[in-house]
Design a protein around this motif. Structure first.
Motif, mmCIF file in Angstrom:
data_model
loop_
_atom_site.group_PDB
_atom_site.id
_atom_site.type_symbol
_atom_site.label_atom_id
_atom_site.label_comp_id
_atom_site.label_asym_id
_atom_site.label_seq_id
_atom_site.Cartn_x
_atom_site.Cartn_y
_atom_site.Cartn_z
ATOM 1 N N UNK A 120 -8.649 -0.077 6.145
ATOM 2 C CA UNK A 120 -8.509 0.663 4.889
ATOM 3 C C UNK A 120 -7.188 0.321 4.189
ATOM 4 N N UNK A 121 -6.107 0.161 4.954
ATOM 5 C CA UNK A 121 -4.816 -0.204 4.371
ATOM 6 C C UNK A 121 -4.869 -1.592 3.742
ATOM 7 N N UNK A 122 -5.531 -2.511 4.411
ATOM 8 C CA UNK A 122 -5.672 -3.865 3.864
ATOM 9 C C UNK A 122 -6.470 -3.811 2.571
ATOM 10 N N UNK A 123 -7.582 -3.087 2.576
ATOM 11 C CA UNK A 123 -8.435 -2.987 1.390
ATOM 12 C C UNK A 123 -7.709 -2.303 0.228
ATOM 13 N N UNK B 159 0.859 -1.177 0.000
ATOM 14 C CA UNK B 159 0.000 0.000 0.000
ATOM 15 C C UNK B 159 0.900 1.233 0.000
ATOM 16 N N UNK B 160 0.622 2.171 -0.887
ATOM 17 C CA UNK B 160 1.381 3.411 -0.981
ATOM 18 C C UNK B 160 0.555 4.524 -0.341
ATOM 19 N N UNK B 161 1.186 5.277 0.552
ATOM 20 C CA UNK B 161 0.536 6.395 1.242
ATOM 21 C C UNK B 161 1.329 7.668 1.012
ATOM 22 N N UNK B 162 0.685 8.808 1.143
ATOM 23 C CA UNK B 162 1.458 10.054 1.078
ATOM 24 C C UNK B 162 2.273 10.162 2.367
ATOM 25 N N UNK B 163 3.354 10.937 2.321
ATOM 26 C CA UNK B 163 4.320 10.965 3.433
ATOM 27 C C UNK B 163 3.717 11.329 4.791
ATOM 28 N N UNK B 164 2.927 12.389 4.921
ATOM 29 C CA UNK B 164 2.385 12.715 6.250
ATOM 30 C C UNK B 164 1.464 11.614 6.803
ATOM 31 N N UNK B 165 0.622 11.073 5.942
ATOM 32 C CA UNK B 165 -0.278 9.999 6.382
ATOM 33 C C UNK B 165 0.527 8.749 6.737
ATOM 34 N N UNK B 166 1.546 8.464 5.947
ATOM 35 C CA UNK B 166 2.408 7.312 6.182
ATOM 36 C C UNK B 166 3.027 7.384 7.577
ATOM 37 N N UNK B 167 3.614 8.519 7.914
ATOM 38 C CA UNK B 167 4.251 8.685 9.224
ATOM 39 C C UNK B 167 3.255 8.499 10.362
ATOM 40 N N UNK B 168 2.079 9.073 10.228
ATOM 41 C CA UNK B 168 1.068 8.998 11.277
ATOM 42 C C UNK B 168 0.530 7.575 11.441
ATOM 43 N N UNK B 169 0.209 6.933 10.324
ATOM 44 C CA UNK B 169 -0.371 5.584 10.381
ATOM 45 C C UNK B 169 0.621 4.579 10.948
ATOM 46 N N UNK B 170 1.881 4.677 10.559
ATOM 47 C CA UNK B 170 2.884 3.746 11.078
ATOM 48 C C UNK B 170 3.056 3.938 12.580
ATOM 49 N N UNK B 171 3.008 5.181 13.030
ATOM 50 C CA UNK B 171 3.205 5.470 14.459
ATOM 51 C C UNK B 171 2.012 5.072 15.311
ATOM 52 N N UNK B 172 0.793 5.326 14.833
ATOM 53 C CA UNK B 172 -0.400 5.091 15.651
ATOM 54 C C UNK B 172 -1.580 4.610 14.808
#
Length: 139
Positions: A117-120, A96-109
């Motif tokens: 949503x990431x799985x889908x 799954x490819x995310x934009x950088x700000x969302x990527x940082x937030x999702x990985x952290x919390x």
């Protein structure tokens, strides 16, 4: 869905790889690589999300942000090693490819809604993408 504490240490590829391979039971598991880059893999950062089980009983383990060329030769090698580990246990690999700000937030919390949503949004991926990455180039 149960979301476990993050595995590994941010920016420490081999420690994070060891945390995953020593604590995740690969039986009935799936691996989704999360990244902040598409088309620029030589600069990419990766985290791994491992889903064990199905439905509401599924357990999700998210790795620390520690894989890929962004973390140098060690990051590239650890990503390849994790891919080989997944292949040796017949774990399907998705991305799954995310934009950088969302990527940082999702990985952290991550929360259950975001994980679903990431799985889908994940797509099947060729393991060769992660085992033949070029090194990060300095400009």
């Amino acid at each position: 869905m149960h979301i476990a504490e993050p595995l590994g240490v941010p920016g420490a590829p081999f420690e994070t790889l060891h945390a995953i391979t020593s604590s995740v039971d690969p039986k009935q598991a799936r691996l989704i690589f999360l990244t902040d880059r598409q088309g620029e893999r030589q600069h990419a950062r990766y985290a791994a999300m491992i889903i064990s089980g199905q439905g509401p009983e599924a357990a999700v383990s998210m790795s620390a942000l520690a894989f890929g060329p962004h973390f140098g030769e060690a990051g590239t090698q650890a990503l390849a090693d994790l891919t080989h580990w997944a292949n040796s246990h017949d774990l399907p690999i998705r991305e799954t490819v995310l934009n950088a700000p969302e990527f940082n937030r999702v990985v952290a919390e991550p929360d259950a809604h975001e994980v679903a949503a990431l799985i889908a949004a994940s797509n099947p991926s060729d393991a060769g993408i992660y085992t033949t990455l070029p090194q990060k180039q300095t400009d």
